[in-house]
Design an enzyme around this catalytic site. Structure first.
Site, PDB file in Angstrom:
ATOM      1  N   THR A 191       4.799 -12.542   4.528  1.00  0.00           N
ATOM      2  CA  THR A 191       3.702 -12.697   3.600  1.00  0.00           C
ATOM      3  C   THR A 191       4.654 -13.331   2.064  1.00  0.00           C
ATOM      4  O   THR A 191       4.262 -14.495   1.632  1.00  0.00           O
ATOM      5  CB  THR A 191       3.307 -11.621   2.892  1.00  0.00           C
ATOM      6  OG1 THR A 191       2.606 -10.825   3.834  1.00  0.00           O
ATOM      7  CG2 THR A 191       2.102 -11.868   1.746  1.00  0.00           C
TER       8      THR A 191
ATOM      9  N   GLU B  11      12.062  -4.722  11.319  1.00  0.00           N
ATOM     10  CA  GLU B  11      11.687  -3.691  10.591  1.00  0.00           C
ATOM     11  C   GLU B  11      10.288  -3.178  11.352  1.00  0.00           C
ATOM     12  O   GLU B  11       9.469  -3.733  11.584  1.00  0.00           O
ATOM     13  CB  GLU B  11      11.154  -4.092   9.244  1.00  0.00           C
ATOM     14  CG  GLU B  11      10.740  -3.013   8.394  1.00  0.00           C
ATOM     15  CD  GLU B  11      10.233  -3.506   6.662  1.00  0.00           C
ATOM     16  OE1 GLU B  11       9.502  -4.408   6.886  1.00  0.00           O
ATOM     17  OE2 GLU B  11      10.534  -2.824   6.026  1.00  0.00           O
TER      18      GLU B  11
ATOM     19  N   LYS C 185      -2.620  -7.592  -8.200  1.00  0.00           N
ATOM     20  CA  LYS C 185      -3.450  -7.531  -7.113  1.00  0.00           C
ATOM     21  C   LYS C 185      -2.870  -6.368  -6.348  1.00  0.00           C
ATOM     22  O   LYS C 185      -1.971  -6.255  -5.663  1.00  0.00           O
ATOM     23  CB  LYS C 185      -3.474  -8.721  -6.687  1.00  0.00           C
ATOM     24  CG  LYS C 185      -4.455  -9.535  -5.751  1.00  0.00           C
ATOM     25  CD  LYS C 185      -4.888  -8.402  -4.538  1.00  0.00           C
ATOM     26  CE  LYS C 185      -4.240  -8.653  -3.161  1.00  0.00           C
ATOM     27  NZ  LYS C 185      -4.433  -7.765  -2.111  1.00  0.00           N
ATOM     28  N   PRO C 186      -3.700  -5.264  -6.144  1.00  0.00           N
ATOM     29  CA  PRO C 186      -3.154  -4.183  -5.427  1.00  0.00           C
ATOM     30  C   PRO C 186      -3.317  -4.389  -3.774  1.00  0.00           C
ATOM     31  O   PRO C 186      -4.049  -5.500  -3.488  1.00  0.00           O
ATOM     32  CB  PRO C 186      -4.124  -3.018  -5.681  1.00  0.00           C
ATOM     33  CG  PRO C 186      -5.269  -3.324  -6.174  1.00  0.00           C
ATOM     34  CD  PRO C 186      -4.866  -4.905  -7.029  1.00  0.00           C
TER      35      PRO C 186
ATOM     36  N   CYS D 151      10.522   0.859   2.419  1.00  0.00           N
ATOM     37  CA  CYS D 151      11.378  -0.194   2.625  1.00  0.00           C
ATOM     38  C   CYS D 151      12.688   0.111   2.824  1.00  0.00           C
ATOM     39  O   CYS D 151      13.505  -0.597   3.468  1.00  0.00           O
ATOM     40  CB  CYS D 151      11.278  -1.247   1.405  1.00  0.00           C
ATOM     41  SG  CYS D 151      11.517  -0.244  -0.085  1.00  0.00           S
TER      42      CYS D 151
ATOM     43  N   GLY E 253      15.272 -10.107  -0.058  1.00  0.00           N
ATOM     44  CA  GLY E 253      14.386 -10.562  -1.096  1.00  0.00           C
ATOM     45  C   GLY E 253      15.446 -10.735  -2.346  1.00  0.00           C
ATOM     46  O   GLY E 253      16.690 -10.900  -2.193  1.00  0.00           O
TER      47      GLY E 253
ATOM     48  N   GLY F 110       5.932  -7.634   2.643  1.00  0.00           N
ATOM     49  CA  GLY F 110       6.568  -8.026   3.833  1.00  0.00           C
ATOM     50  C   GLY F 110       7.266  -9.267   3.737  1.00  0.00           C
ATOM     51  O   GLY F 110       6.713 -10.238   2.884  1.00  0.00           O
TER      52      GLY F 110
ATOM     53  N   LEU G  64       5.327 -24.680  -9.038  1.00  0.00           N
ATOM     54  CA  LEU G  64       6.401 -24.471  -9.976  1.00  0.00           C
ATOM     55  C   LEU G  64       6.760 -23.038 -10.549  1.00  0.00           C
ATOM     56  O   LEU G  64       7.148 -23.180 -11.811  1.00  0.00           O
ATOM     57  CB  LEU G  64       6.782 -25.539 -10.934  1.00  0.00           C
ATOM     58  CG  LEU G  64       7.283 -26.913 -10.341  1.00  0.00           C
ATOM     59  CD1 LEU G  64       7.488 -27.791 -11.138  1.00  0.00           C
ATOM     60  CD2 LEU G  64       8.754 -26.591  -9.719  1.00  0.00           C
TER      61      LEU G  64
ATOM     62  N   TRP H 146       0.811  -1.331  -0.153  1.00  0.00           N
ATOM     63  CA  TRP H 146       0.034   0.063  -0.065  1.00  0.00           C
ATOM     64  C   TRP H 146       0.823   1.242   0.019  1.00  0.00           C
ATOM     65  O   TRP H 146       0.268   2.223  -0.195  1.00  0.00           O
ATOM     66  CB  TRP H 146      -1.006   0.263   1.106  1.00  0.00           C
ATOM     67  CG  TRP H 146      -0.362  -0.462   2.540  1.00  0.00           C
ATOM     68  CD1 TRP H 146      -0.297  -1.690   2.837  1.00  0.00           C
ATOM     69  CD2 TRP H 146       0.643   0.145   3.262  1.00  0.00           C
ATOM     70  NE1 TRP H 146       0.562  -1.642   4.063  1.00  0.00           N
ATOM     71  CE2 TRP H 146       0.977  -0.844   4.369  1.00  0.00           C
ATOM     72  CE3 TRP H 146       1.191   1.533   3.471  1.00  0.00           C
ATOM     73  CZ2 TRP H 146       2.002  -0.271   5.066  1.00  0.00           C
ATOM     74  CZ3 TRP H 146       2.133   1.975   4.304  1.00  0.00           C
ATOM     75  CH2 TRP H 146       2.474   0.924   5.292  1.00  0.00           C
TER      76      TRP H 146
ATOM     77  N   GLU I 234      10.450  -8.363  -3.617  1.00  0.00           N
ATOM     78  CA  GLU I 234      11.132  -7.115  -3.146  1.00  0.00           C
ATOM     79  C   GLU I 234      10.384  -6.791  -1.579  1.00  0.00           C
ATOM     80  O   GLU I 234       9.402  -6.539  -1.516  1.00  0.00           O
ATOM     81  CB  GLU I 234      10.734  -5.982  -4.059  1.00  0.00           C
ATOM     82  CG  GLU I 234      11.121  -6.088  -5.493  1.00  0.00           C
ATOM     83  CD  GLU I 234      12.668  -5.908  -5.553  1.00  0.00           C
ATOM     84  OE1 GLU I 234      13.246  -5.457  -4.817  1.00  0.00           O
ATOM     85  OE2 GLU I 234      12.983  -6.449  -6.822  1.00  0.00           O
TER      86      GLU I 234
HETATM   87  P1  NAD Z   1       2.048  -7.260   2.822  1.00  0.00           P
HETATM   88  O1  NAD Z   1       2.885  -8.190   2.686  1.00  0.00           O
HETATM   89  O2  NAD Z   1       1.259  -7.414   3.891  1.00  0.00           O
HETATM   90  O3  NAD Z   1       1.095  -7.095   1.662  1.00  0.00           O
HETATM   91  C1  NAD Z   1       1.633  -7.101   0.483  1.00  0.00           C
HETATM   92  C2  NAD Z   1       0.551  -7.587  -0.871  1.00  0.00           C
HETATM   93  O4  NAD Z   1       0.529  -9.186  -0.431  1.00  0.00           O
HETATM   94  C3  NAD Z   1      -0.834  -6.984  -0.547  1.00  0.00           C
HETATM   95  O5  NAD Z   1      -1.431  -6.809  -2.016  1.00  0.00           O
HETATM   96  C4  NAD Z   1      -1.534  -8.244   0.151  1.00  0.00           C
HETATM   97  O6  NAD Z   1      -2.776  -7.963  -0.143  1.00  0.00           O
HETATM   98  C5  NAD Z   1      -0.878  -9.523  -0.347  1.00  0.00           C
HETATM   99  N1  NAD Z   1      -0.957 -10.758   0.456  1.00  0.00           N
HETATM  100  C6  NAD Z   1      -0.972 -10.814   1.844  1.00  0.00           C
HETATM  101  N2  NAD Z   1      -1.260 -12.162   2.244  1.00  0.00           N
HETATM  102  C7  NAD Z   1      -1.161 -12.799   0.884  1.00  0.00           C
HETATM  103  C8  NAD Z   1      -1.325 -14.258   0.927  1.00  0.00           C
HETATM  104  N3  NAD Z   1      -1.395 -14.942   1.743  1.00  0.00           N
HETATM  105  N4  NAD Z   1      -1.266 -14.399  -0.536  1.00  0.00           N
HETATM  106  C9  NAD Z   1      -1.076 -13.781  -1.428  1.00  0.00           C
HETATM  107  N5  NAD Z   1      -0.932 -12.466  -1.337  1.00  0.00           N
HETATM  108  C10 NAD Z   1      -0.866 -11.805  -0.057  1.00  0.00           C
HETATM  109  O7  NAD Z   1       2.717  -5.942   2.876  1.00  0.00           O
HETATM  110  P2  NAD Z   1       2.363  -4.618   3.019  1.00  0.00           P
HETATM  111  O8  NAD Z   1       1.989  -4.443   4.731  1.00  0.00           O
HETATM  112  O9  NAD Z   1       1.179  -4.338   2.278  1.00  0.00           O
HETATM  113  O10 NAD Z   1       3.597  -3.322   2.787  1.00  0.00           O
HETATM  114  C11 NAD Z   1       4.653  -3.475   3.770  1.00  0.00           C
HETATM  115  C12 NAD Z   1       6.039  -4.369   3.497  1.00  0.00           C
HETATM  116  O11 NAD Z   1       6.544  -4.053   1.972  1.00  0.00           O
HETATM  117  C13 NAD Z   1       7.224  -4.096   4.235  1.00  0.00           C
HETATM  118  O12 NAD Z   1       7.731  -4.973   4.816  1.00  0.00           O
HETATM  119  C14 NAD Z   1       8.025  -3.018   3.266  1.00  0.00           C
HETATM  120  O13 NAD Z   1       9.182  -2.881   3.570  1.00  0.00           O
HETATM  121  C15 NAD Z   1       7.729  -3.736   2.028  1.00  0.00           C
HETATM  122  N6  NAD Z   1       8.274  -3.232   0.782  1.00  0.00           N
HETATM  123  C16 NAD Z   1       9.247  -3.429   0.161  1.00  0.00           C
HETATM  124  C17 NAD Z   1       9.564  -2.793  -1.135  1.00  0.00           C
HETATM  125  C18 NAD Z   1      10.608  -3.166  -1.714  1.00  0.00           C
HETATM  126  O14 NAD Z   1      10.855  -2.643  -2.960  1.00  0.00           O
HETATM  127  N7  NAD Z   1      11.573  -4.015  -1.376  1.00  0.00           N
HETATM  128  C19 NAD Z   1       8.846  -1.712  -1.393  1.00  0.00           C
HETATM  129  C20 NAD Z   1       7.817  -1.350  -0.558  1.00  0.00           C
HETATM  130  C21 NAD Z   1       7.230  -2.184   0.472  1.00  0.00           C
END
Ligand code: NAD
Length: 499
Positions: free
Chosen positions: A240, A394, A184-185, A292, A467, A237, A252, A160, A258
């Site tokens: 996830t 984090e 999928k946002p 991040c 990642g 995250g 597979l 988000w 990321e």
């Molecule tokens: P999140 O992992 O909770 O969710 C990310 C996406 O995954 C969402 O669209 C969510 O609906 C989906 N999701 C959740 N559970 C799932 C499942 N079981 N199966 C499939 N999809 C699922 O992350 P968040 O809270 O939205 O974002 C914060 C995290 O993102 C932080 O850890 C941050 O560091 C990381 N982040 C990383 C980067 C990068 O480029 N490395 C950039 C931005 C954010």
């Protein structure tokens, strides 16, 4: 300090629907989008089902048959026009983004729209440069070359924070290489992604970009497990990511990950303290700390530790916390109440373990309607030896931890003592030390005497639990394409093997 604006939240024309095959539909269930500054609902979003995901993947698969053969110039022009469309209404976007995830409007105005458009333009150009290679061989009668081919349907899952920038990071390279996408946002930032799809579907052929909105464990999980998804690209995250990789592994399906970070800024005695503090503030408090690559650890050498701490604390106390829609606001709310609870629990744990809050460390008191918002105060923790969870885990919020070190070897060992490896920084006027430390830090990005500079073209990604895979750069096209070998016989002569 706080500010309360005359409120002008973004008002959507109607509910935000799924985009499948170029059409927006809102026929099934819906959920509410909540404005972080006030905690009030401001939009409705369609809730996709597993059947919708199936339909979106089938549509994207069909569209792939022609998009994969589209001319490079066609893909180039489509991405360029999409960037033009995004840039046409910057103020509207800034208001939408500030309403949606609480990023202060002054940042949303200067950061999100130009960055999103810049990434799309970069990959627009690269559409013309998807090329194979020729393999040098010993035998004269053999010619081997490779064709670079798109993979198929890309399943993209995003978080988000910075939604339209992340969309550009996925959609730009995927489409440039000739793939189609099902996106999928996050359930906490869907409207901006649907608005992006509305613009994109005016420009792209039917079914090339599809969006399925809804909750991660249902809609996201159905997309990841789908057998017709050729690759999963995920930003989010680490917890996830483990679930997604398990499901993708079962099918597979390869992945790009990321993930989160615990960015250590290492500041030596000879650094420019004013500049280092200014970048540390930007590094942790920009986008409310929900970044991040945040500078969420400040390792400062003993000789300047106190001066650094004094200056950082003094500015942090003056930060204007308030309504994300107010241009005077420097710092807004976290994205959801649930996320605030998570951040507060992690903070409480660090305090219990012995970290001390030098500034902040709680929830600010704000007047209505902001009293319903999800605010956390900008916080400076002090844990000189870096022994608490604040130095390893984090927060994904506006909390940084100040540590003290004596020498270079100690700084490197402590900076690397976390599972993460996304961003890090070294501050020194000593050239040799700058390069030594940059080489020794476990990170995908190391900044020297700066923080947060991520121009398009720079490979972006992490090591360790942050990642794998690289975005934002020319090599990203290789993440979304595969080489096919063509091995040609140039002569008809055959050895006499069978008589
Ligand atoms: P999140 O992992 O909770 O969710 C990310 C996406 O995954 C969402 O669209 C969510 O609906 C989906 N999701 C959740 N559970 C799932 C499942 N079981 N199966 C499939 N999809 C699922 O992350 P968040 O809270 O939205 O974002 C914060 C995290 O993102 C932080 O850890 C941050 O560091 C990381 N982040 C990383 C980067 C990068 O480029 N490395 C950039 C931005 C954010």
């Amino acid at each position: 300090m706080f500010s309360v604006a005359m409120r002008h939240p973004f008002v959507p024309a109607g509910p935000y629907g799924l985009h499948i095959g170029g059409e927006e539909t809102v026929s099934g269930g819906r959920f509410e989008a909540i404005e972080p500054s006030t905690g009030q609902p401001w939009a409705e979003v369609a809730q996709a089902t597993a059947a919708d995901v199936d339909r979106a993947v089938a549509t994207a698969r069909k569209a792939f048959q022609s998009w994969r053969h589209s001319r490079p110039a066609e893909r180039q022009e489509a991405l360029w026009r999409l960037a033009d469309a995004i840039e046409a209404e910057p103020e509207r976007w800034a208001r939408l983004l500030a309403t949606e995830n609480g990023r202060p409007i002054r940042e949303a105005t200067i950061a999100d729209v130009p960055t999103c458009a810049g990434i799309l333009r970069f990959f627009s150009g690269l559409s013309r440069d998807l090329r194979g290679d020729q393999v040098p061989v010993e035998r004269e009668e053999t010619l081997i070359y490779t064709l670079r081919e798109p993979l198929g349907v890309i399943g993209a899952l995003i978080p988000w924070n910075s939604p339209i920038i992340t969309v550009a990071n996925k959609v730009g390279p995927a489409l440039a290489a000739g793939n189609t996408v099902v996106l999928k946002p996050s359930e906490f930032a869907s409207p901006s992604v649907v608005e992006f799809a509305r613009l994109a579907n005016e420009i792209l052929p039917e079914g090339v970009l599809n969006v399925v909105t809804g909750y991660g464990p249902e809609v996201g999980a159905a997309l990841v497990a789908h057998p017709d998804v050729a690759k999963v690209t995920f930003t989010g995250g680490t917890a996830t990511a483990r679930k997604i990789m398990a499901a993708a592994g079962e099918a597979l399906t390869p992945t790009i990950m990321e993930l989160g970070g615990k960015g250590a800024m290492v500041v030596f005695d000879d650094a420019d303290v004013e500049a280092a503090v200014a970048d540390a503030l930007l590094g942790i408090f920009m986008a409310n700390g929900e970044v991040c690559v945040a500078a969420s650890r400040l390792l400062v050498q003993a000789g300047i530790h106190d001066a650094f701490s004094e200056r950082f604390a003094e500015v942090t106390e003056r930060i204007v916390v308030g309504d994300a829609l107010d241009p005077a606001t420097q710092f807004g709310p976290l994205v959801t109440g649930q996320h605030r609870e998570r951040v507060s629990a992690a903070l409480a744990r660090a305090l219990e373990e012995g970290a001390v809050a030098r500034v902040g460390g709680g929830v600010p008191e704000l007047p209505a309607p902001l009293d319903g918002g999800f605010f956390v105060s900008p916080t400076l923790l002090v844990d000189e030896r870096g022994e608490t969870s604040a130095s390893r885990e984090e927060f994904f919020g506006p909390i940084t931890v100040l540590e003290r070190f004596e020498d270079e070897a100690e700084a490197i060992a402590r900076a690397n003592a976390t599972r993460y490896g996304l961003a890090a920084g070294v501050w020194t006027e000593n050239l040799g030390r700058a390069h030594r430390v940059a080489a020794a830090l476990d990170a995908g990005i190391v900044w020297v005497n700066k923080w947060f500079d991520m121009p398009v073209g720079m490979p972006m990604g992490g090591v360790k639990d942050s990642g794998f895979g690289r975005e934002l750069s020319a090599e990203t096209l290789h993440e979304y394409s595969a080489p096919k070998v063509v091995n040609v016989d140039l002569s008809s002569a055959r050895p006499e093997l069978w008589g």
